[in-house]
Design a protein around this motif. Structure first.
Motif, PDB file in Angstrom:
ATOM      1  N   LYS A  62     -25.838 -25.946  33.872  1.00  0.00           N
ATOM      2  CA  LYS A  62     -25.405 -24.639  34.351  1.00  0.00           C
ATOM      3  C   LYS A  62     -25.795 -23.526  33.408  1.00  0.00           C
ATOM      4  CE  LYS A  62     -21.473 -25.522  37.288  1.00  0.00           C
ATOM      5  NZ  LYS A  62     -20.031 -25.353  37.440  1.00  0.00           N
ATOM      6  N   ILE A  63     -25.931 -23.819  32.143  1.00  0.00           N
ATOM      7  CA  ILE A  63     -26.212 -22.742  31.204  1.00  0.00           C
ATOM      8  C   ILE A  63     -27.305 -23.101  30.205  1.00  0.00           C
ATOM      9  CG2 ILE A  63     -24.277 -23.394  29.671  1.00  0.00           C
ATOM     10  CD1 ILE A  63     -23.925 -20.329  29.177  1.00  0.00           C
ATOM     11  N   GLY A  64     -27.366 -24.348  29.815  1.00  0.00           N
ATOM     12  CA  GLY A  64     -28.369 -24.747  28.826  1.00  0.00           C
ATOM     13  C   GLY A  64     -29.760 -24.766  29.437  1.00  0.00           C
ATOM     14  N   ASP A  65     -30.740 -24.605  28.584  1.00  0.00           N
ATOM     15  CA  ASP A  65     -32.127 -24.618  29.025  1.00  0.00           C
ATOM     16  C   ASP A  65     -32.865 -25.567  28.077  1.00  0.00           C
ATOM     17  OD1 ASP A  65     -34.862 -24.151  29.150  1.00  0.00           O
ATOM     18  OD2 ASP A  65     -34.655 -22.007  29.478  1.00  0.00           O
ATOM     19  N   LEU A  66     -33.310 -26.683  28.629  1.00  0.00           N
ATOM     20  CA  LEU A  66     -33.861 -27.736  27.779  1.00  0.00           C
ATOM     21  C   LEU A  66     -35.048 -27.264  26.957  1.00  0.00           C
ATOM     22  CD1 LEU A  66     -33.614 -30.703  30.270  1.00  0.00           C
ATOM     23  CD2 LEU A  66     -32.263 -30.380  28.197  1.00  0.00           C
ATOM     24  N   LYS A  67     -35.745 -26.260  27.464  1.00  0.00           N
ATOM     25  CA  LYS A  67     -36.907 -25.776  26.738  1.00  0.00           C
ATOM     26  C   LYS A  67     -36.474 -24.823  25.626  1.00  0.00           C
ATOM     27  CE  LYS A  67     -39.916 -24.160  29.483  1.00  0.00           C
ATOM     28  NZ  LYS A  67     -40.976 -23.501  30.272  1.00  0.00           N
ATOM     29  N   ARG A  68     -35.797 -23.765  26.044  1.00  0.00           N
ATOM     30  CA  ARG A  68     -35.391 -22.741  25.089  1.00  0.00           C
ATOM     31  C   ARG A  68     -34.399 -23.270  24.058  1.00  0.00           C
ATOM     32  NH1 ARG A  68     -31.855 -17.801  27.477  1.00  0.00           N
ATOM     33  NH2 ARG A  68     -30.790 -17.266  25.557  1.00  0.00           N
ATOM     34  N   ASP A  69     -33.555 -24.187  24.473  1.00  0.00           N
ATOM     35  CA  ASP A  69     -32.476 -24.642  23.601  1.00  0.00           C
ATOM     36  C   ASP A  69     -32.728 -26.038  23.042  1.00  0.00           C
ATOM     37  OD1 ASP A  69     -31.031 -22.269  24.277  1.00  0.00           O
ATOM     38  OD2 ASP A  69     -30.418 -23.219  26.140  1.00  0.00           O
ATOM     39  N   ALA A  70     -33.996 -26.372  22.879  1.00  0.00           N
ATOM     40  CA  ALA A  70     -34.337 -27.737  22.446  1.00  0.00           C
ATOM     41  C   ALA A  70     -33.605 -28.121  21.160  1.00  0.00           C
ATOM     42  CB  ALA A  70     -35.844 -27.858  22.258  1.00  0.00           C
TER      43      ALA A  70
ATOM     44  N   LEU B 274     -21.063 -22.888  24.589  1.00  0.00           N
ATOM     45  CA  LEU B 274     -21.093 -23.476  25.930  1.00  0.00           C
ATOM     46  C   LEU B 274     -22.319 -24.358  26.141  1.00  0.00           C
ATOM     47  CD1 LEU B 274     -19.850 -20.315  27.835  1.00  0.00           C
ATOM     48  CD2 LEU B 274     -18.553 -22.411  27.361  1.00  0.00           C
ATOM     49  N   VAL B 275     -23.443 -23.931  25.603  1.00  0.00           N
ATOM     50  CA  VAL B 275     -24.657 -24.739  25.754  1.00  0.00           C
ATOM     51  C   VAL B 275     -24.495 -26.055  24.997  1.00  0.00           C
ATOM     52  CG1 VAL B 275     -27.111 -24.878  25.188  1.00  0.00           C
ATOM     53  CG2 VAL B 275     -26.179 -22.768  26.145  1.00  0.00           C
ATOM     54  N   LEU B 276     -23.979 -25.963  23.769  1.00  0.00           N
ATOM     55  CA  LEU B 276     -23.770 -27.190  22.994  1.00  0.00           C
ATOM     56  C   LEU B 276     -22.806 -28.126  23.721  1.00  0.00           C
ATOM     57  CD1 LEU B 276     -23.588 -25.827  19.346  1.00  0.00           C
ATOM     58  CD2 LEU B 276     -25.238 -27.495  20.217  1.00  0.00           C
TER      59      LEU B 276
ATOM     60  N   GLY C  80     -52.773 -36.672  29.893  1.00  0.00           N
ATOM     61  CA  GLY C  80     -51.550 -36.466  30.658  1.00  0.00           C
ATOM     62  C   GLY C  80     -50.433 -35.774  29.889  1.00  0.00           C
ATOM     63  N   PHE C  81     -50.351 -36.039  28.591  1.00  0.00           N
ATOM     64  CA  PHE C  81     -49.290 -35.395  27.821  1.00  0.00           C
ATOM     65  C   PHE C  81     -49.551 -33.901  27.672  1.00  0.00           C
ATOM     66  CE2 PHE C  81     -48.705 -39.797  26.778  1.00  0.00           C
ATOM     67  CZ  PHE C  81     -47.337 -39.918  26.854  1.00  0.00           C
ATOM     68  N   GLU C  82     -50.821 -33.552  27.508  1.00  0.00           N
ATOM     69  CA  GLU C  82     -51.153 -32.123  27.429  1.00  0.00           C
ATOM     70  C   GLU C  82     -50.878 -31.435  28.765  1.00  0.00           C
ATOM     71  OE1 GLU C  82     -55.123 -31.479  25.861  1.00  0.00           O
ATOM     72  OE2 GLU C  82     -54.642 -32.772  24.145  1.00  0.00           O
ATOM     73  N   VAL C  83     -51.194 -32.125  29.854  1.00  0.00           N
ATOM     74  CA  VAL C  83     -50.913 -31.559  31.176  1.00  0.00           C
ATOM     75  C   VAL C  83     -49.403 -31.348  31.323  1.00  0.00           C
ATOM     76  CG1 VAL C  83     -50.993 -31.969  33.666  1.00  0.00           C
ATOM     77  CG2 VAL C  83     -52.966 -32.536  32.255  1.00  0.00           C
ATOM     78  N   ALA C  84     -48.652 -32.330  30.882  1.00  0.00           N
ATOM     79  CA  ALA C  84     -47.194 -32.231  31.020  1.00  0.00           C
ATOM     80  C   ALA C  84     -46.632 -31.067  30.205  1.00  0.00           C
ATOM     81  CB  ALA C  84     -46.534 -33.539  30.582  1.00  0.00           C
ATOM     82  N   GLU C  85     -47.139 -30.897  28.989  1.00  0.00           N
ATOM     83  CA  GLU C  85     -46.671 -29.783  28.163  1.00  0.00           C
ATOM     84  C   GLU C  85     -47.002 -28.442  28.827  1.00  0.00           C
ATOM     85  OE1 GLU C  85     -44.889 -29.770  25.403  1.00  0.00           O
ATOM     86  OE2 GLU C  85     -44.974 -31.884  24.822  1.00  0.00           O
ATOM     87  N   ALA C  86     -48.232 -28.327  29.310  1.00  0.00           N
ATOM     88  CA  ALA C  86     -48.647 -27.071  29.941  1.00  0.00           C
ATOM     89  C   ALA C  86     -47.820 -26.806  31.190  1.00  0.00           C
ATOM     90  CB  ALA C  86     -50.131 -27.124  30.293  1.00  0.00           C
ATOM     91  N   ASP C  87     -47.576 -27.857  31.935  1.00  0.00           N
ATOM     92  CA  ASP C  87     -46.789 -27.743  33.151  1.00  0.00           C
ATOM     93  C   ASP C  87     -45.407 -27.201  32.814  1.00  0.00           C
ATOM     94  OD1 ASP C  87     -46.225 -27.997  35.805  1.00  0.00           O
ATOM     95  OD2 ASP C  87     -45.635 -30.107  35.673  1.00  0.00           O
ATOM     96  N   TRP C  88     -44.863 -27.729  31.745  1.00  0.00           N
ATOM     97  CA  TRP C  88     -43.526 -27.315  31.347  1.00  0.00           C
ATOM     98  C   TRP C  88     -43.511 -25.865  30.906  1.00  0.00           C
ATOM     99  CZ3 TRP C  88     -39.985 -28.729  26.774  1.00  0.00           C
ATOM    100  CH2 TRP C  88     -38.668 -28.742  27.215  1.00  0.00           C
ATOM    101  N   GLU C  89     -44.563 -25.466  30.176  1.00  0.00           N
ATOM    102  CA  GLU C  89     -44.673 -24.079  29.752  1.00  0.00           C
ATOM    103  C   GLU C  89     -44.757 -23.136  30.945  1.00  0.00           C
ATOM    104  OE1 GLU C  89     -44.366 -22.720  26.776  1.00  0.00           O
ATOM    105  OE2 GLU C  89     -43.886 -24.752  26.115  1.00  0.00           O
ATOM    106  N   LEU C  90     -45.507 -23.543  31.954  1.00  0.00           N
ATOM    107  CA  LEU C  90     -45.744 -22.652  33.093  1.00  0.00           C
ATOM    108  C   LEU C  90     -44.552 -22.586  34.029  1.00  0.00           C
ATOM    109  CD1 LEU C  90     -49.418 -23.617  33.988  1.00  0.00           C
ATOM    110  CD2 LEU C  90     -48.617 -21.465  33.030  1.00  0.00           C
ATOM    111  N   ARG C  91     -43.789 -23.639  34.059  1.00  0.00           N
ATOM    112  CA  ARG C  91     -42.675 -23.659  34.984  1.00  0.00           C
ATOM    113  C   ARG C  91     -41.500 -22.879  34.447  1.00  0.00           C
ATOM    114  NH1 ARG C  91     -41.263 -29.402  37.338  1.00  0.00           N
ATOM    115  NH2 ARG C  91     -42.379 -30.149  35.511  1.00  0.00           N
ATOM    116  N   GLY C  92     -40.712 -22.352  35.347  1.00  0.00           N
ATOM    117  CA  GLY C  92     -39.510 -21.646  34.921  1.00  0.00           C
ATOM    118  C   GLY C  92     -38.497 -22.646  34.390  1.00  0.00           C
ATOM    119  N   PRO C  93     -37.443 -22.149  33.773  1.00  0.00           N
ATOM    120  CA  PRO C  93     -36.407 -23.063  33.306  1.00  0.00           C
ATOM    121  C   PRO C  93     -35.680 -23.645  34.514  1.00  0.00           C
ATOM    122  CG  PRO C  93     -35.708 -20.796  33.059  1.00  0.00           C
ATOM    123  CD  PRO C  93     -37.119 -20.757  33.547  1.00  0.00           C
TER     124      PRO C  93
END
Ligand code: ADP
Ligand code: MG
Length: 686
Positions: free
Chosen positions: A634-642, A219-221, A606-619
């Motif tokens: 609805k089901i995929g998670d861009l971070k977890r399912d990169a 489903l994610v794919l 800025g790129f490091e800030v963006a990465e950290a921001d992404w890590e800290l934020r929920g999916p």
């Protein structure tokens, strides 16, 4: 017969109040219902024995209620307790005490003699093993056991007016009635295994956790594939569109570069070369230029525009706000007047005023500066070769499409100072080629960032004063939720008075979004000239303002801003040779600040800030649907399912490479898929 588009009310067995509850969740068709995915699962195939100790992970237990009690404490508060015993207790088993505080409805639902399933974290309280506020379900009759128990059971996102068991029961029945083969696959067989309907069945009622994982992957794919097809279609559409070359000899550009008081950075040179190649090609350019605030994107934009002007065509420069358009106009005039390039400023407000417009009006200018509104006005570009759009995040895909729909299509260069994590770039900006300025000009002073508790304002103030006395200038930023709100604007005024007191005898001015543009301009002018020492401002300051002598920024209630926005704001300082100071004030109670704000102390990249921001934020909240113009996931998670994003993207691209216009019969379903999504995503925007 039930199909994906069947309206739930047409099934005729779902009671009206439940239909309404479902509708509140946006669920109207069987497809909506069956893609309302579980948020987690409980393995109810076999319940573990009751624990005799605490556990850290929550567990799922089944037992019989042998006693309930209601106690009062602290006057009006109530605590409801239900004591459970294992169905087959043994000599070692301990009862489990479930407790709910001030939850009136629980007491109505749970009674002695019932069998219930609870999910929570067992804790030792005195000598008893307790579970506080467990999720629970009452087992009502044995018939239902096959749906709700003795299996891996889906738990859905909580919904008002629909209990888990009711929702689960509805989904179970709809799935049961759904005809085999009635649901066409989204993704090609090269990407996903098995049938979509089987995956949907298994995601709701999996036979095993492995089956659940396989279904999720399918489903994610599929979801990512649909998204990547939309992105790829935009990209291939523009690359197959005939365009013109928009690149002149470069004589003007050389003149400009020779007159610059500084050397371009290597990154700027690389990016100009990339743009130049695109301009010279005879397909339309669709390029994103990302670079941190202050990295020197404007010079790159000017270079691109000069190449186009040199080819005898027009260029347009569009900013998100009037104040920025005017500021860009001034900057551009300074650079371009000496080169004899004709320039015009067009903004909505200016056109209403009768006088000033004529000032700016030039017949058929070579470069037109304005707000994004330029798109919607009937401004006639006689010969538009290039549109530069500053600050992409305020400019949606649909608007961009509007530009490229012109005949002949101009080249488009979008500039953003909001770096995003690399893995997201290809999803959010997948239809654009990306150039990155990853290097700051060398002449910049350092920015020191410090997080301080708001109780330390006194000390902070005396530091700021020493800097003001040295002739430096200060921005004070405070969060203002809604610039259109009269109350908020009043609050801004009060805040301003406070700061005037605090900073005596230095001169302050107030800046916010409701101040008329001409007045704003004057306020900014006075600040730029050094006539005012401190600017008390809302985030209207966020983009573009450039005063090298302003080396201090104090941000109040910093925890209320996102990391990306704080980084943007901070980019207003550190523009001159002096060391700059960014002070983030936040109250110690603000918990979320403790993880977030120190990121800014650690890095100015800025790129490091963006990465950290992404890590800290929920999916979930990364896509910002409206801006990306992509349907929500609805089901995929861009971070977890990169990794799955990459696979889906490769599959989408290979389809377009073989059949760029999706003309082959076997690709017709993909064409429909794109059209459906376009309907969904574009309706969010314009
Ligand atoms: P941004 O990327 O935030 O739009 P600007 O284009 O506004 O950045 O550039 C910020 C400042 O840096 C401007 O004053 C600009 O003239 C200056 N600048 C740009 N490139 C260089 C460079 N290579 N060396 C020194 N200063 C530069
Ligand atoms: Mg800029």
């Amino acid at each position: 017969m039930t199909s994906v588009s069947t309206k739930l009310e047409d099934l005729r067995w779902i009671p009206r109040p439940r239909l309404l509850a479902l509708r509140r969740l946006g669920i109207e068709t069987t497809e909506d219902l069956l893609t309302h995915f579980p948020r987690r699962y409980e393995d109810r195939t076999e319940f573990p024995q009751f624990p005799r100790e605490e556990t850290d992970a929550p567990i799922c237990l089944c037992g019989e209620v042998i006693k309930t009690s209601l106690r009062r404490f602290g006057g009006w508060k109530k605590i409801f307790e239900a004591t459970l015993e294992e169905s087959q207790p043994n000599a070692l088993s301990e009862p489990l005490v479930c407790r709910w505080f001030n939850l009136h409805y629980v007491q109505k639902m749970v009674a002695t003699g019932q069998r219930i399933v609870v999910f929570g974290r067992p804790r030792l309280r005195g000598k008893r093993i307790c579970m506080d506020h467990p999720e629970f379900e009452v087992i009502e009759n044995d018939e239902e056991i096959s749906i709700h128990f003795r299996r891996i059971t889906p738990i859905y996102p909580a919904t008002e007016g629909l209990s888990q068991r009711v929702l689960r029961g509805i989904i179970y029945r709809v799935l049961h009635e759904f005809p085999d083969g009635g649901w066409q696959s989204i993704a090609p067989a090269s990407l996903v295994r098995g049938e979509r309907l089987d995956a949907i069945r298994a995601i709701h009622f999996p036979e095993s956790l492995e089956a659940r994982d396989a279904a999720r992957e399918h489903l994610v794919l599929s979801e990512f594939f649909a998204m990547q097809m939309l992105i790829a279609s935009r990209r291939f559409e523009s690359s197959t569109q005939p365009g013109q070359a928009h690149c002149g000899s470069g004589a003007l550009l050389d003149k400009f570069l020779n007159a610059l008081p500084f050397e371009l950075t290597a990154a700027q040179r690389k990016v100009i070369a990339e743009i130049r190649r695109d301009l010279a090609a005879n397909y339309p350019m669709n390029r994103l230029l990302q670079g941190d605030v202050g990295s020197g994107k404007t010079v790159v934009a000017i270079a691109a525009m000069l190449l186009v002007v040199d080819a005898g065509q027009q260029a347009a420069f569009m900013a998100p706000t009037q104040i920025l358009a005017e500021q860009h106009y001034e900057v551009l005039r300074r650079w371009l007047d000496p080169l004899g390039v004709s320039l015009a400023l067009r903004t909505a407000a200016r056109q209403e005023e009768s006088g000033p417009l004529r000032l700016f009006a030039v017949d058929d200018p070579q470069i037109i500066v304005g707000t994004h509104a330029l798109l919607y006005e009937s401004v006639s570009f006689s010969n538009l070769g290039l549109a530069v759009i500053d600050e992409q995040h305020k400019f949606g895909v649909a608007q961009r499409a509007r530009l490229t729909a012109r005949e002949p299509a101009p080249d488009v260069l979008v500039m953003t100072a909001t770096p995003i994590p690399r893995t997201l770039t290809m999803t959010i900006y997948g239809d654009l080629d990306v150039s990155t300025i990853d290097e700051m000009p060398g002449n910049r002073g350092k920015i020191v960032t410090a997080v301080r508790d708001s109780s330390k304002l006194g000390e902070v103030l005396s530091f700021l004063r020493t800097q003001l006395e040295k002739g430096r200038q200060l921005y004070v930023i405070y969060p203002l939720i809604d610039e259109s709100d009269k109350l908020d604007v009043k609050a801004a005024g009060v805040e301003y008075e406070l700061w005037r007191e605090r900073l005596q005898p230095f001169r302050c001015e107030l800046l916010h979004g409701r101040i008329p543009a001409s007045e704003k301009q004057q306020i900014m002018d006075r600040f730029r000239r050094g006539a005012t020492h401190a600017l008390i401002s809302t985030t209207v300051l966020e983009v573009g303002i450039d005063v090298a002598n302003a080396t201090m920024m104090l941000i109040e209630n910093a925890e209320r801003f996102g990391l990306a926005q704080l980084h943007q704001l901070r980019g207003r300082i550190g523009r001159g040779e002096h060391t700059s100071y960014c002070i983030l004030l936040s109250s110690s109670q603000a918990k979320e600040a403790s993880a977030k704000l120190p990121v800014l102390e650690r890095t100015t990249n800025g790129f490091e800030v963006a990465e950290a921001d992404w890590e800290l934020r929920g999916p979930g909240d990364v896509l910002g649907t409206a801006q990306s113009g992509l349907p929500a996931l609805k089901i995929g998670d861009l971070k977890r399912d990169a990794d799955m994003v990459r696979r889906a993207r490769a599959a989408a691209i290979s389809i377009f490479e073989m059949d760029p216009r999706l003309e082959l019969p076997e690709n017709q379903r993909f064409r429909r898929l794109i059209v459906e999504q376009q309907g969904q995503s574009f309706s969010h925007i314009s």
